[in-house]
Structures are given as C-alpha cells and as structure tokens.
Design a protein around this motif. Structure first.
Motif, PDB file in Angstrom:
ATOM      1  N   ASP A  47      -0.131   3.963  14.046  1.00  0.00           N
ATOM      2  CA  ASP A  47      -1.382   3.194  14.134  1.00  0.00           C
ATOM      3  C   ASP A  47      -1.967   2.930  12.745  1.00  0.00           C
ATOM      4  OD1 ASP A  47      -1.258   2.947  16.835  1.00  0.00           O
ATOM      5  OD2 ASP A  47      -2.717   4.546  17.275  1.00  0.00           O
ATOM      6  N   VAL A  48      -1.755   3.861  11.827  1.00  0.00           N
ATOM      7  CA  VAL A  48      -2.215   3.650  10.447  1.00  0.00           C
ATOM      8  C   VAL A  48      -1.482   2.432   9.863  1.00  0.00           C
ATOM      9  CG1 VAL A  48      -2.289   4.625   8.117  1.00  0.00           C
ATOM     10  CG2 VAL A  48      -2.763   6.102  10.091  1.00  0.00           C
ATOM     11  N   VAL A  49      -0.186   2.365  10.111  1.00  0.00           N
ATOM     12  CA  VAL A  49       0.606   1.222   9.635  1.00  0.00           C
ATOM     13  C   VAL A  49       0.034  -0.068  10.226  1.00  0.00           C
ATOM     14  CG1 VAL A  49       2.905   0.156   9.713  1.00  0.00           C
ATOM     15  CG2 VAL A  49       2.692   2.634   9.410  1.00  0.00           C
ATOM     16  N   ARG A  50      -0.217  -0.050  11.547  1.00  0.00           N
ATOM     17  CA  ARG A  50      -0.740  -1.262  12.206  1.00  0.00           C
ATOM     18  C   ARG A  50      -2.117  -1.628  11.655  1.00  0.00           C
ATOM     19  NH1 ARG A  50       1.215   1.713  16.750  1.00  0.00           N
ATOM     20  NH2 ARG A  50       3.237   0.908  17.395  1.00  0.00           N
ATOM     21  N   LEU A  60       0.831  -1.210   0.000  1.00  0.00           N
ATOM     22  CA  LEU A  60       0.000   0.000   0.000  1.00  0.00           C
ATOM     23  C   LEU A  60       0.861   1.253   0.000  1.00  0.00           C
ATOM     24  CD1 LEU A  60      -2.882  -0.783   2.499  1.00  0.00           C
ATOM     25  CD2 LEU A  60      -2.540  -1.523   0.146  1.00  0.00           C
ATOM     26  N   ASP A  61       0.315   2.298  -0.558  1.00  0.00           N
ATOM     27  CA  ASP A  61       0.986   3.592  -0.586  1.00  0.00           C
ATOM     28  C   ASP A  61       0.588   4.331   0.694  1.00  0.00           C
ATOM     29  OD1 ASP A  61       2.230   5.925  -1.617  1.00  0.00           O
ATOM     30  OD2 ASP A  61       1.608   5.363  -3.642  1.00  0.00           O
ATOM     31  N   LEU A  62       1.552   4.642   1.518  1.00  0.00           N
ATOM     32  CA  LEU A  62       1.233   5.399   2.730  1.00  0.00           C
ATOM     33  C   LEU A  62       1.744   6.822   2.571  1.00  0.00           C
ATOM     34  CD1 LEU A  62       1.924   3.191   5.857  1.00  0.00           C
ATOM     35  CD2 LEU A  62      -0.248   3.732   4.779  1.00  0.00           C
ATOM     36  N   VAL A  63       0.825   7.752   2.717  1.00  0.00           N
ATOM     37  CA  VAL A  63       1.182   9.162   2.558  1.00  0.00           C
ATOM     38  C   VAL A  63       1.128   9.779   3.956  1.00  0.00           C
ATOM     39  CG1 VAL A  63       0.673  11.286   1.308  1.00  0.00           C
ATOM     40  CG2 VAL A  63       0.097   9.073   0.294  1.00  0.00           C
ATOM     41  N   LEU A  64       2.279   9.834   4.614  1.00  0.00           N
ATOM     42  CA  LEU A  64       2.299  10.250   6.019  1.00  0.00           C
ATOM     43  C   LEU A  64       3.062  11.552   6.237  1.00  0.00           C
ATOM     44  CD1 LEU A  64       2.992   6.750   7.664  1.00  0.00           C
ATOM     45  CD2 LEU A  64       0.787   7.802   7.165  1.00  0.00           C
ATOM     46  N   ASP A  89       0.955  -6.466   2.881  1.00  0.00           N
ATOM     47  CA  ASP A  89       2.266  -7.113   2.981  1.00  0.00           C
ATOM     48  C   ASP A  89       3.394  -6.099   3.076  1.00  0.00           C
ATOM     49  OD1 ASP A  89       1.561 -10.011   2.475  1.00  0.00           O
ATOM     50  OD2 ASP A  89       0.570  -9.003   0.803  1.00  0.00           O
ATOM     51  N   GLY A  90       3.089  -4.861   2.763  1.00  0.00           N
ATOM     52  CA  GLY A  90       4.152  -3.869   2.812  1.00  0.00           C
ATOM     53  C   GLY A  90       3.642  -2.509   2.410  1.00  0.00           C
ATOM     54  N   PHE A  91       4.573  -1.567   2.420  1.00  0.00           N
ATOM     55  CA  PHE A  91       4.203  -0.171   2.176  1.00  0.00           C
ATOM     56  C   PHE A  91       5.220   0.519   1.298  1.00  0.00           C
ATOM     57  CE2 PHE A  91       2.651  -1.491   6.326  1.00  0.00           C
ATOM     58  CZ  PHE A  91       1.296  -1.284   6.154  1.00  0.00           C
ATOM     59  N   ARG A  92       4.705   1.424   0.496  1.00  0.00           N
ATOM     60  CA  ARG A  92       5.549   2.373  -0.223  1.00  0.00           C
ATOM     61  C   ARG A  92       5.305   3.681   0.524  1.00  0.00           C
ATOM     62  NH1 ARG A  92       4.215   7.400  -2.921  1.00  0.00           N
ATOM     63  NH2 ARG A  92       5.686   7.740  -4.593  1.00  0.00           N
ATOM     64  N   LEU A  93       6.362   4.282   1.029  1.00  0.00           N
ATOM     65  CA  LEU A  93       6.216   5.470   1.873  1.00  0.00           C
ATOM     66  C   LEU A  93       6.459   6.719   1.037  1.00  0.00           C
ATOM     67  CD1 LEU A  93       8.277   4.225   4.954  1.00  0.00           C
ATOM     68  CD2 LEU A  93       5.807   4.059   4.607  1.00  0.00           C
ATOM     69  N   ASP A  94       5.402   7.459   0.839  1.00  0.00           N
ATOM     70  CA  ASP A  94       5.465   8.679   0.040  1.00  0.00           C
ATOM     71  C   ASP A  94       6.400   9.697   0.711  1.00  0.00           C
ATOM     72  OD1 ASP A  94       3.938  10.063  -2.254  1.00  0.00           O
ATOM     73  OD2 ASP A  94       3.742  11.525  -0.635  1.00  0.00           O
TER      74      ASP A  94
END
Ligand code: NOJ
Length: 505
Positions: A180-183, A99-103, A191-196
């Motif tokens: 918490d968003v990650v959790r 997933l793309d996480l935009v944090l 399965d994983g993240f792409r961190l913006d």
C-alpha cells in the motif's frame, strides 16, 4: 515496437540526499522546496531522473533510513503538498522522480512497532521478528542482531541499528501494508523506487544460525545464507512488478545488500525488478584493468536480458573524487566520469559528483553516523560524503542561511556550481557535454560494447549500433600517449584524458 528512449534505461539518474542539497527555509537542513528551486540546474545538467533519499518522518538515528511514517513528509523537509509541487515541476522539465523505499525495517518509533512491542498478544506482535532466544545473526552496523525488550521479555531482530527493527514480511498483513505504501506514492506521481536492502526482506523461516566464515568483524564472520536472499523474495518481486506495470514506464531498482554481480542480475527481469545495483565500481582501484574486469563480469552475468547500471558514488561510500583524485586536480574524476557516461548501462550520479566534490573530514566528536561512532578510528562512517552541496562562494556555499547540519567542505570557495558553470573546462561542463552526447548517439546508450587492445594505462572500447560506431579512449596513466583510433573526434576533454571518436558513415 520498443520505446526508442526509455528514461530509466537510456537516461541518467541523479541521486539527491535531501538534507544536504538545498535549504529553502534556513534551518540548516535541506528540504523539498529547496530541491524544487534547483530543478533548473538539474535540467541544465541534462539528467533524466532524480532519486530522493528518504524525506519521511524520522527520529534520524540512521539519518532518514529509520522511518516512523512511510506516507508523510518530515516537517523539516516540507509537506505532502511540497512533494506534489516537486513532482509537478520535475515532470514539467521532463525529469522523473524516484523515491527511496525503506521496507526492510522501520524506526522503533513507528506506530506499528509501538503496537508490536506493547504486548505479546498485540495484533501487530507478528509484524516484526520476535524470539524468546536469539540466534547467531549479527547487525551489519556492529554487535548482535537481536535486542532484548524488557517489557515483553523477548528479543527482536534488527539488521541495522537497534532502533531499526526488521519487519516480518511473512505476515500477509505486513505485505499488504507495505505494498500500500508503494501504491500511495505511485498515486502521488512517483515514477519509480529505489528499494533499500530489498534482498534482506525475507529471513529463513526457521531462523537457523548462519554458518561461520573467516572475517574481521562479527557480521563478516558469517556466511549470510539465512538472513538474506531467501527464495520467498521472487514471488514478492512479481507482485510488486505487477503493481508497477499497471501504469506506463514505472521503475524499480533494488539496493542489493552484500551481493555479487550475479546475485544482483538474478533479481532482474520482466517479472522481477527493472534493475538491481551492482556496486563493483565502488570497490575498484583507479586502474583501467580493474574497471575492464568489473565491466566484463557485469556484462557476462547480465547477458542480453538484464540491463546493467553503473555507480561510482552514493551516500554510503567515500566520494569518487575522494577515492581517486590527488588534491584538487580533477583529471581522474574526468576519466571515470567519461567512463560512467559511455558504458552500456544506466549511469547513476550522486549529487555534487558533477562538481568533483570531495568528502569532508570530521573530528571524532563531529561524527554523526552510527557505524562511524562505533568503529572509529578503524571506520569513520559515512558523514564525509553527505556534506552540503556547494552552490556558490557565498557563506555556507549557498546551501543555507544557517549553520548546516554537517559542515561544508572548505574548498567551496572555488569548487562550486556557479564557478564551474561559468568555466567551459570544468567537470560540470564536461559532465554536461557527455550527458548530451549520450542523448545524441544511440550507440552510447544501447550499442554493443567491445574492448580494444590499447597501450598500458589506457582503457579503450567501441560502442556500436548499426552503422554508428563511437570509440572511447580513457587515459588513466596521467602521461601523454600516441594512441589514435579511427574516426573524427566528437569529444576531447580539456586535458585530453578522455576522448571520443566517431566513425559513423
Ligand atoms: C542502505 C542504505 O543505503 C543505508 O544508508 C542505510 O543505512 C541502510 N540501508 C539501512 O537502511
């Protein structure tokens, strides 16, 4: 014992821009059920994982990269239960979901920001970066990085458009809320993240002015020493890594913002990220020496500790075929695809790259992307590479029964997945064969890479793992050559521009 096949290291990761992939409910916008319905296509192609660009609720100022709720699905893209279906069906086909996480920032419509801007003494005031007076930082999308808020008489910082306020990662509550968003998504099977733009999370504590440097636009006329790459990032990465490592085979790849390969490598390691993007390939001309240089530079800084990755296209750049190909001829796309899939490092494919999709061209009034609107005609924005996937020759390329949100490239009538699947010589089938070879030969995945001295116009290298040795010969010149390495051919593209020989005992 190390895992002989680790999906994110040995496999191929395929980026999907959800709004342009497949529209299941005929509203002109792709959606999660649309992706689920196309998983067999991706399994047939042979990819190991999909990375989904944002599908969260968004006012769409930056097309999903402005998020108003990190733990929901935008109703236009589906529901949380559609997400669960997608994960289940992907896993059933042995495809991982990233997933793309935009944090770094939220939308200005996010409830956190609504509270933060409500008053100076709001408990969430400090969740964003507020100042009575702006410093000299700029927005990468143009103009000053600070926006004045009438209601409370202060400025907030935004690295991107003003509707994307940057959060204050120094606030411990923000840090908890973000982790918490990650959790949350790990709990739902990601399965994983792409961190913006992860390396922009922290800003200088004293918000010092960036020093000047030569450049054309405001943002490029500064050395970005205070608004990105702050040391506080490292302990955060360690904390994130601990969360990921609590379950097997979870992964994070960072989008390194305006970074050199060395900076990207510095963010990877056992207590940091698994990978960080090096975008060097996207800047290189179609030239074997240029690619050789990029590969050597990356290998040099990565060493044995950092696992490299290679990217030719994504949702922020003109597509590979647009940059390199002439007209509808795919031979150059074949050469670089063969390179991407035979290097030592995780290959990332961007949806439609396996079909050689070209960018659409847009008139000024059709441009949707904010930097495109601002800088036209010097820069026309990123809409061109985000057009609908071309599935077949039916209206709207089989993407949707309604008018798509962005127009379809007119070449869809002949350039589409159905046509290419039926043609053994197509870029689709070449890509599929190369992915299968990568799976079949450990040397292609993890073997040593040594360049060979080959005649001009060629890029040639060996991949060696124990007794297995493959030689890759890529002809960038467009002319015939007599260079013939040792071994027997295991792959020859229909036009002969990409060849692989095996001299395994
Ligand atoms: C990087 C993303 O790749 C890009 O599409 C986006 O506009 C910015 N980050 C802001 O989130």
């Amino acid at each position: 014992m190390t895992n002989p096949y680790l999906w994110w290291r040995d496999g191929v990761i395929y980026q999907i821009y959800p709004r342009s992939f497949a529209d299941s409910n005929n509203d002109g916008l792709g959606d999660l059920p649309g992706i689920t319905a196309r998983l067999d296509y991706l399994a047939h192609l042979g990819v190991d994982a999909i990375w989904l660009s944002p599908f969260y609720p968004t006012p769409d100022v930056d097309f999903g990269y402005d998020i108003s709720n990190h733990c929901e699905v935008d109703p236009r893209f589906g529901t949380l239960s559609d997400f669960d279906d997608l994960v289940r069906e992907a896993h059933r086909r042995d495809i991982r979901v990233v997933l793309d996480l935009v944090l770094n920032h939220t939308s200005d419509q996010h409830p956190w920001f609504a509270e933060s801007r409500a008053s100076r003494d709001n408990p969430k005031r400090d969740w964003y970066i507020w100042q009575p007076r702006p410093n000299n930082w700029q927005s990468v999308f143009g103009g000053k990085g600070w926006e004045y808020d009438e209601q409370t008489g202060e400025y907030y910082f935004h690295m991107f458009v003003k509707e994307q306020p940057d959060v204050n990662w120094r606030n411990p509550q923000v840090r908890q809320a973000q982790l918490d968003v990650v959790r949350f998504w790990l709990g739902r099977g990601a399965d994983g993240f792409r961190l913006d733009v992860f390396n922009a999370y922290f800003k200088d504590e004293q918000l010092r002015d960036n020093p000047p440097k030569f450049g054309l636009r405001g943002f490029d006329r500064q050395k970005h020493i205070y608004d990105i790459d702050q040391p506080e990032m490292m302990p955060l990465l360690a904390e994130l890594r601990e969360i990921l490592d609590a379950s097997p085979e979870k992964y994070a790849v960072g989008e390194t913002f305006i970074a050199s390969p060395a900076t990207a490598a510095g963010y990877c390691g056992p207590d940091k990220l698994h990978a960080a993007f090096n975008f060097d390939f996207t800047l290189r001309p179609y030239n074997p020496a240029a690619f050789r240089d990029a590969i050597q530079k990356w290998d040099q800084v990565a060493g044995q500790q950092v696992w490299p990755n290679y990217v030719l296209s994504n949702h922020d750049q003109p597509r590979t075929a647009t940059r390199y190909c002439r007209g509808e001829d795919d031979s150059r796309a074949i050469v670089v695809m063969a390179m991407l899939l035979t290097l030592r490092g995780t290959p990332f494919l961007y949806y439609g790259e396996e079909l050689g999709l070209r960018d659409i061209s847009l008139a000024r009034h059709e441009i949707l992307d904010p930097p495109g609107k601002r800088y036209w005609p010097f820069y026309k924005g990123r809409d061109g590479c985000r057009a609908p996937m071309q599935w077949d020759a039916s209206p709207n390329a089989g993407f949707s029964g309604a008018t798509p949100w962005l127009k379809v490239h007119p070449n869809y009538v002949h350039r589409n997945a159905a046509a290419q699947q039926a043609d053994p010589d197509s870029l689709f089938n070449i890509t599929r064969q190369l992915i299968a070879l990568r799976r079949a030969y450990p040397s292609l995945r993890c073997g040593r890479l040594d360049f060979l001295e080959a005649p001009g116009g060629l890029l040639a290298y060996t991949r060696t793992d124990g007794r297995e040795k493959l030689t890759v010969v890529l002809n960038f010149s467009g002319r015939k050559h007599n260079y013939r390495p040792e071994g027997k051919p295991v792959f020859v593209s229909p036009g002969g521009e990409a060849q692989i020989y095996s001299s395994t005992g």
